[in-house]
Design an enzyme around this catalytic site. Structure first.
Site, PDB file in Angstrom:
ATOM      1  CB  CYS A  81     -69.947 -52.970 -10.775  1.00 58.56           C
ATOM      2  SG  CYS A  81     -68.413 -53.787 -10.264  1.00 58.56           S
TER       3      CYS A  81
ATOM      4  CB  CYS B   1     -65.807 -48.913  -5.501  1.00 57.51           C
ATOM      5  SG  CYS B   1     -65.081 -50.500  -5.982  1.00 57.51           S
TER       6      CYS B   1
ATOM      7  CB  CYS C  57     -67.630 -46.803  -8.417  1.00 55.11           C
ATOM      8  SG  CYS C  57     -67.776 -47.241 -10.170  1.00 55.11           S
TER       9      CYS C  57
ATOM     10  CB  CYS D 167     -58.045 -46.740 -21.650  1.00 58.47           C
ATOM     11  SG  CYS D 167     -58.187 -47.536 -20.053  1.00 58.47           S
TER      12      CYS D 167
ATOM     13  CB  CYS E 139     -55.025 -49.106 -21.736  1.00 56.85           C
ATOM     14  SG  CYS E 139     -55.212 -49.032 -19.939  1.00 56.85           S
TER      15      CYS E 139
ATOM     16  CB  CYS F  47     -52.194 -48.083 -16.140  1.00 53.99           C
ATOM     17  SG  CYS F  47     -53.124 -46.571 -15.825  1.00 53.99           S
TER      18      CYS F  47
ATOM     19  NE  ARG G 251     -53.577 -41.436 -18.517  1.00 53.49           N
ATOM     20  CZ  ARG G 251     -53.351 -42.751 -18.517  1.00 53.49           C
ATOM     21  NH1 ARG G 251     -53.988 -43.529 -17.687  1.00 53.49           N
ATOM     22  NH2 ARG G 251     -52.490 -43.277 -19.358  1.00 53.49           N
TER      23      ARG G 251
HETATM   24  N1  SAM Z   1     -64.180 -52.424 -12.458  1.00 52.15           N
HETATM   25  C1  SAM Z   1     -62.818 -52.299 -12.697  1.00 52.15           C
HETATM   26  C2  SAM Z   1     -62.039 -52.015 -11.436  1.00 52.15           C
HETATM   27  O1  SAM Z   1     -62.533 -51.352 -10.545  1.00 52.15           O
HETATM   28  O2  SAM Z   1     -60.908 -52.476 -11.356  1.00 52.15           O
HETATM   29  C3  SAM Z   1     -62.465 -51.269 -13.745  1.00 52.15           C
HETATM   30  C4  SAM Z   1     -63.238 -49.987 -13.864  1.00 52.15           C
HETATM   31  S1  SAM Z   1     -63.105 -48.837 -12.516  1.00 52.15           S
HETATM   32  C5  SAM Z   1     -64.377 -47.706 -12.885  1.00 52.15           C
HETATM   33  C6  SAM Z   1     -61.572 -47.999 -12.802  1.00 52.15           C
HETATM   34  C7  SAM Z   1     -61.156 -46.931 -11.820  1.00 52.15           C
HETATM   35  O3  SAM Z   1     -61.896 -45.751 -12.030  1.00 52.15           O
HETATM   36  C8  SAM Z   1     -61.315 -47.202 -10.355  1.00 52.15           C
HETATM   37  O4  SAM Z   1     -60.317 -48.007  -9.818  1.00 52.15           O
HETATM   38  C9  SAM Z   1     -61.237 -45.816  -9.771  1.00 52.15           C
HETATM   39  O5  SAM Z   1     -59.914 -45.517  -9.396  1.00 52.15           O
HETATM   40  C10 SAM Z   1     -61.707 -44.906 -10.908  1.00 52.15           C
HETATM   41  N2  SAM Z   1     -62.967 -44.242 -10.579  1.00 52.15           N
HETATM   42  C11 SAM Z   1     -64.194 -44.800 -10.539  1.00 52.15           C
HETATM   43  N3  SAM Z   1     -65.131 -43.910 -10.162  1.00 52.15           N
HETATM   44  C12 SAM Z   1     -64.482 -42.734  -9.964  1.00 52.15           C
HETATM   45  C13 SAM Z   1     -64.902 -41.449  -9.548  1.00 52.15           C
HETATM   46  N4  SAM Z   1     -66.184 -41.176  -9.249  1.00 52.15           N
HETATM   47  N5  SAM Z   1     -63.990 -40.465  -9.459  1.00 52.15           N
HETATM   48  C14 SAM Z   1     -62.686 -40.725  -9.746  1.00 52.15           C
HETATM   49  N6  SAM Z   1     -62.226 -41.935 -10.132  1.00 52.15           N
HETATM   50  C15 SAM Z   1     -63.111 -42.931 -10.231  1.00 52.15           C
HETATM   51  C1  DTB Z   2     -58.494 -44.234 -13.901  1.00 54.78           C
HETATM   52  O1  DTB Z   2     -57.630 -44.207 -13.005  1.00 54.78           O
HETATM   53  N1  DTB Z   2     -59.441 -43.315 -14.084  1.00 54.78           N
HETATM   54  C2  DTB Z   2     -60.302 -43.661 -15.174  1.00 54.78           C
HETATM   55  C3  DTB Z   2     -59.621 -44.919 -15.741  1.00 54.78           C
HETATM   56  N2  DTB Z   2     -58.585 -45.183 -14.814  1.00 54.78           N
HETATM   57  C4  DTB Z   2     -60.413 -46.112 -16.046  1.00 54.78           C
HETATM   58  C5  DTB Z   2     -61.732 -43.815 -14.796  1.00 54.78           C
HETATM   59  C6  DTB Z   2     -62.343 -42.588 -14.171  1.00 54.78           C
HETATM   60  C7  DTB Z   2     -63.788 -42.865 -13.944  1.00 54.78           C
HETATM   61  C8  DTB Z   2     -64.538 -41.664 -13.425  1.00 54.78           C
HETATM   62  C9  DTB Z   2     -65.959 -41.980 -13.152  1.00 54.78           C
HETATM   63  C10 DTB Z   2     -66.774 -42.384 -14.335  1.00 54.78           C
HETATM   64  O2  DTB Z   2     -66.718 -41.708 -15.403  1.00 54.78           O
HETATM   65  O3  DTB Z   2     -67.556 -43.355 -14.243  1.00 54.78           O
HETATM   66 FE1  SF4 Z   3     -67.132 -51.958 -10.006  1.00 58.30          FE
HETATM   67 FE2  SF4 Z   3     -66.821 -49.338 -10.046  1.00 58.30          FE
HETATM   68 FE3  SF4 Z   3     -65.612 -50.754  -8.172  1.00 58.30          FE
HETATM   69 FE4  SF4 Z   3     -64.775 -50.939 -10.759  1.00 58.30          FE
HETATM   70  S1  SF4 Z   3     -64.662 -49.140  -9.434  1.00 58.30           S
HETATM   71  S2  SF4 Z   3     -65.106 -52.619  -9.288  1.00 58.30           S
HETATM   72  S3  SF4 Z   3     -66.741 -50.661 -11.809  1.00 58.30           S
HETATM   73  S4  SF4 Z   3     -67.836 -50.537  -8.425  1.00 58.30           S
END
Ligand code: SAM
Ligand code: DTB
Ligand code: SF4
Length: 346
Positions: A85, A89, A92, A129, A160, A220, A292
């Site tokens: 990506c 973030c 992430c 989702c 979703c 959501c 959630r």
């Molecule tokens: N890339 C898209 C975005 O960021 O909008 C969708 C996927 S992103 C992985 C969805 C959500 O997962 C993020 O907004 C974040 O709140 C959550 N998330 C990602 N990594 C996480 C982590 N290590 N622990 C908890 N929540 C996480």
């Molecule tokens: C949300 O708030 N939490 C979910 C879902 N929306 C997409 C994602 C959590 C991701 C946790 C890190 C991972 O498994 O990569």
């Molecule tokens: Fe990309 Fe992860 Fe950020 Fe979603 S949360 S925009 S997958 S870096």
């Protein structure tokens, strides 16, 4: 409370061992609570500062007035496009900026996604989702995701997706394909946000939420705690969510999953009681939203999760994986819900 066993039907691959299902999310006797959209930070802070017993009592009263407290909505996640990506973030594992061992993959095929959705339905999920590690979807990608949405809808599941930023036109296309919910999180307070993400701003997120709403898709939207933010940041995040013109239908509260290689790998662990307080304040300020208990359950004790349900959480992700990290094991979840007398919402 569910009144008797006739309110419960069994479902799932696992037969009698599966998650029990409530036939309807029956409402409770005291009248439902009218949502307010004018929560001040001071009011939200005052909720966080309540003695724990008082906070839990208020959250439970509101939860019981608006929902069946024994019913939990079950969603299953699938990462349809993993890794690589361009966003940065800090939490992430899928950001190309961090060396986490998650490699960039191509978008999954329609057939593979539908096979996963069928399995999720058989295991008792009511919503499927799909997550994609995109900044925003390209038009060709959106064609494929729309076909996935239509196929999943055809299986009788709610749909979703979380695909990054959307234009109004993209949101409308997803709506036409049958998308029920779009997940797009604010993640944290406006002030702390810049310490977590530099490649897009808070306003970008608010605009995507507007586009999703305008297209008639349910929202959501929640955030992550345990990123080293202060309580005041948690206050700011909840006050922002509760101040949206319409509350998100679903509010995911994620406990940070600390992934090696991300800048937050060594973030200090958040006190579980503070996590429960965050759930309770979300429940009080957004009384009709599904709250959630999202990421982070794998490392959470059963007792902490039980407190989250008592505080008003009424939805979970179920299944062995979140997007790239492990989720709480299915047999552990089934045992926990059974011990708590909780059943899956239709
Ligand atoms: N890339 C898209 C975005 O960021 O909008 C969708 C996927 S992103 C992985 C969805 C959500 O997962 C993020 O907004 C974040 O709140 C959550 N998330 C990602 N990594 C996480 C982590 N290590 N622990 C908890 N929540 C996480
Ligand atoms: C949300 O708030 N939490 C979910 C879902 N929306 C997409 C994602 C959590 C991701 C946790 C890190 C991972 O498994 O990569
Ligand atoms: Fe990309 Fe992860 Fe950020 Fe979603 S949360 S925009 S997958 S870096």
């Amino acid at each position: 409370m569910l009144k008797n066993s006739e309110d419960v039907v069994r479902t799932g691959l696992n037969g009698a061992e599966g998650i029990s299902r409530a036939e309807s999310p029956a409402m409770q006797s005291p009248g439902p609570t009218s949502p307010r959209h004018d929560w001040t930070r001071g009011e939200v802070r005052a909720l966080f500062e309540l003695p724990f017993a008082e906070l839990m009592f208020r959250a439970q009263s509101i939860h019981h007035a608006n929902f069946d407290p024994a019913a939990v909505q079950i969603s299953t996640l699938l990462s349809i496009k993993t890794g690589g990506c361009p966003e940065d973030c800090a939490y992430c594992p899928q950001s190309a900026s961090h060396d986490t061992g998650v490699h960039a993959e191509k978008l999954m095929s329609l057939e593979a996604v539908l096979a996963d959705a069928r399995a999720a339905r058989a295991a008792g999920a009511s919503r499927f989702c799909m997550g994609a590690a995109w900044r925003s979807p390209k038009e060709r990608d959106l064609d494929e995701v729309c076909a996935m949405v239509a196929g999943i809808k055809g299986l009788g599941l709610e749909t979703c997706a979380t695909l990054g930023m959307l234009t109004v036109g993209q949101a409308e296309r997803l709506k036409d394909a049958g998308l029920d919910y779009y997940n797009h999180n604010l993640d944290t307070s406006p002030e702390f946000y810049e310490s977590i993400i530099t490649t897009r701003c808070y306003q970008d997120r608010l605009e995507t939420l507007d586009h999703v709403r305008a297209a008639g898709i349910a929202v959501c939207c929640g955030g992550i705690v345990g990123m080293g933010e202060t309580r005041e940041d948690r206050v700011g995040m909840i006050a922002t969510l509760a101040g949206l013109p319409a509350h998100p239908e679903s509010v995911p509260i994620n406990m940070l999953v600390r992934v090696a290689g991300t800048p937050l790998a060594d973030a200090p662990a958040l006190d579980p009681i503070e996590f429960v307080r965050t759930i309770a304040v979300a429940r009080i300020t957004m009384p009709r939203s599904m709250v959630r208990l999202s990421a982070g359950r794998e490392d959470m004790s059963d007792e902490t999760q039980a407190l989250c349900f008592l505080a008003g959480a009424n939805s979970i992700f179920y299944g062995p994986r979140l997007l790239t990290t492990p989720n709480s094991a299915c047999d552990r979840d089934q045992a926990l819900l059974r011990r708590l007398g909780m059943v899956a919402m239709e």
